[in-house]
Motif scaffolding. Structure first.
Motif, PDB file in Angstrom:
ATOM      1  N   SER A 145      49.875  36.976  98.315  1.00 13.06           N
ATOM      2  CA  SER A 145      49.155  35.829  98.879  1.00 13.06           C
ATOM      3  C   SER A 145      47.676  35.848  98.498  1.00 13.06           C
ATOM      4  O   SER A 145      47.072  34.802  98.260  1.00 13.06           O
ATOM      5  N   LEU A 146      47.086  37.040  98.420  1.00 13.79           N
ATOM      6  CA  LEU A 146      45.674  37.151  98.040  1.00 13.79           C
ATOM      7  C   LEU A 146      45.486  36.722  96.587  1.00 13.79           C
ATOM      8  O   LEU A 146      44.544  35.995  96.259  1.00 13.79           O
ATOM      9  N   LYS A 149      45.536  33.020  96.395  1.00 13.23           N
ATOM     10  CA  LYS A 149      44.297  32.421  96.893  1.00 13.23           C
ATOM     11  C   LYS A 149      43.191  32.485  95.838  1.00 13.23           C
ATOM     12  O   LYS A 149      42.471  31.511  95.626  1.00 13.23           O
ATOM     13  N   VAL A 150      43.062  33.639  95.188  1.00 17.94           N
ATOM     14  CA  VAL A 150      42.045  33.767  94.138  1.00 17.94           C
ATOM     15  C   VAL A 150      42.364  32.807  92.991  1.00 17.94           C
ATOM     16  O   VAL A 150      41.459  32.199  92.401  1.00 17.94           O
ATOM     17  N   ILE A 152      43.770  29.934  93.252  1.00 19.73           N
ATOM     18  CA  ILE A 152      43.369  28.598  93.687  1.00 19.73           C
ATOM     19  C   ILE A 152      41.864  28.419  93.536  1.00 19.73           C
ATOM     20  O   ILE A 152      41.386  27.369  93.090  1.00 19.73           O
ATOM     21  N   PHE A 153      41.099  29.458  93.892  1.00 22.57           N
ATOM     22  CA  PHE A 153      39.653  29.398  93.686  1.00 22.57           C
ATOM     23  C   PHE A 153      39.324  29.188  92.206  1.00 22.57           C
ATOM     24  O   PHE A 153      38.363  28.484  91.872  1.00 22.57           O
ATOM     25  N   THR A 168      36.508  32.930  90.488  1.00 22.38           N
ATOM     26  CA  THR A 168      37.491  33.957  90.831  1.00 22.38           C
ATOM     27  C   THR A 168      36.842  35.145  91.532  1.00 22.38           C
ATOM     28  O   THR A 168      37.385  35.677  92.512  1.00 22.38           O
ATOM     29  N   GLY A 171      35.742  34.023  95.027  1.00 23.05           N
ATOM     30  CA  GLY A 171      36.944  33.831  95.833  1.00 23.05           C
ATOM     31  C   GLY A 171      37.528  35.158  96.271  1.00 23.05           C
ATOM     32  O   GLY A 171      37.951  35.325  97.426  1.00 23.05           O
ATOM     33  N   VAL A 175      37.939  36.860 100.251  1.00 22.37           N
ATOM     34  CA  VAL A 175      39.188  37.276 100.902  1.00 22.37           C
ATOM     35  C   VAL A 175      39.297  38.801 101.017  1.00 22.37           C
ATOM     36  O   VAL A 175      40.382  39.332 101.245  1.00 22.37           O
TER      37      VAL A 175
END
Length: 265
Positions: A145-146, A149-150, A152-153, A168, A171, A175
């Motif tokens: 999941s992490l 998320k990165v 997506i950033f 990146t 981001g 997190v």
């Protein structure tokens, strides 16, 4: 001679800025506007100098990359490393195919780049203060999941001037990743991201590609490779010692000066 110097300069700028949170695309756009050139004609030059930058990461980290590939079937950490890179790449692949062309068409202007450089610099200074207690210190330890998320950033970098590495890295800091792991993940994530963008660009622009300026393309490739090699070899040490604040202040200063120049015309 002037065109040779342009090719050399663009290659050096690409290599120096691709893996630092200062935006290589933004620098090339502003440089082209300031000096009145956009490099050699056609897409071939831009594509090949990006490949030079990718090669630099592969050379510096070849042992780690080879170790992960060789251990993919037997080692859990090697599989986690590969999984996290691919998951981080996924958002950029999807958004890039669907929207990148439209985003660049709307926002590809020197003014947007200059503003994005300044705003990005301020955000870097803020986020550096937020991440006081990082929880993740190696790419292999990231939960899926992490990594997503990165990834997506990373899509924020489709706005010229934001910076792929900047998006990146910041981001990742946000997190809970430490500086070293955030920078390394950005380096590794660049390989499939830039390679994918290169392949897609080749596919979309195949009819317009020309290698008539093979000498200029070679100059740009070598310049980008050598400059990126220098950056990748030294960046981690600089980041560990000084953090990301120097890059943030550089963005603010450079973006501010360019904004003043552009608005004064």
């Amino acid at each position: 001679m002037e065109t040779i110097l342009q090719a050399l300069l663009l290659g050096i700028v690409e290599g120096l800025t691709e893996f630092l949170p200062v935006s290589s695309t933004g620098h090339l756009i502003l440089l082209g506007d300031l000096l009145g050139f956009q490099g050699p004609p056609g897409k071939s030059f831009e594509i090949v100098i990006q490949l030079g930058a990718i090669l630099a990461v592969c050379v510096v980290y070849w042992q780690r990359l080879w170790g992960a590939a060789a251990g993919a079937m037997t080692d859990a950490r090697s599989r986690a490393f590969i999984r996290n890179i691919l998951v981080g790449f996924l958002p950029a692949m999807v958004v890039g195919v669907l929207a990148y062309k439209h985003i660049r068409a709307l926002l590809d202007s020197p003014i947007v780049v200059a503003v994005a450089l300044v705003v990005g610099g301020v955000l870097i200074l803020v986020l550096e203060r937020v991440n006081k207690h990082p929880r993740f210190h190696a790419v292999e330890d990231f939960p899926t999941s992490l990594s997503l998320k990165v990834g997506i950033f990373q899509c924020l970098a489709m706005v010229p001037g934001v910076s792929r590495s900047g998006a990146t890295i910041m981001g990742a800091l946000l997190v809970g990743v430490d500086r070293k792991a955030a920078a390394e993940f950005s380096f590794f994530l660049a390989i499939p991201t830039m390679l994918g963008a290169t392949v897609y660009s080749l596919y979309k622009n195949w009819a317009d590609l020309s290698f008539d300026n093979a000498g200029l393309i070679a100059i740009g490739f070598v310049a980008a490779f050598i400059a990126a090699l220098l950056v990748v070899r030294t960046a981690i040490g600089l980041i560990i010692r000084h953090g990301f604040a120097p890059f943030a202040w550089y963005r603010i200063a450079f973006g501010g000066v360019m904004l003043a120049v552009l608005l004064s015309r």
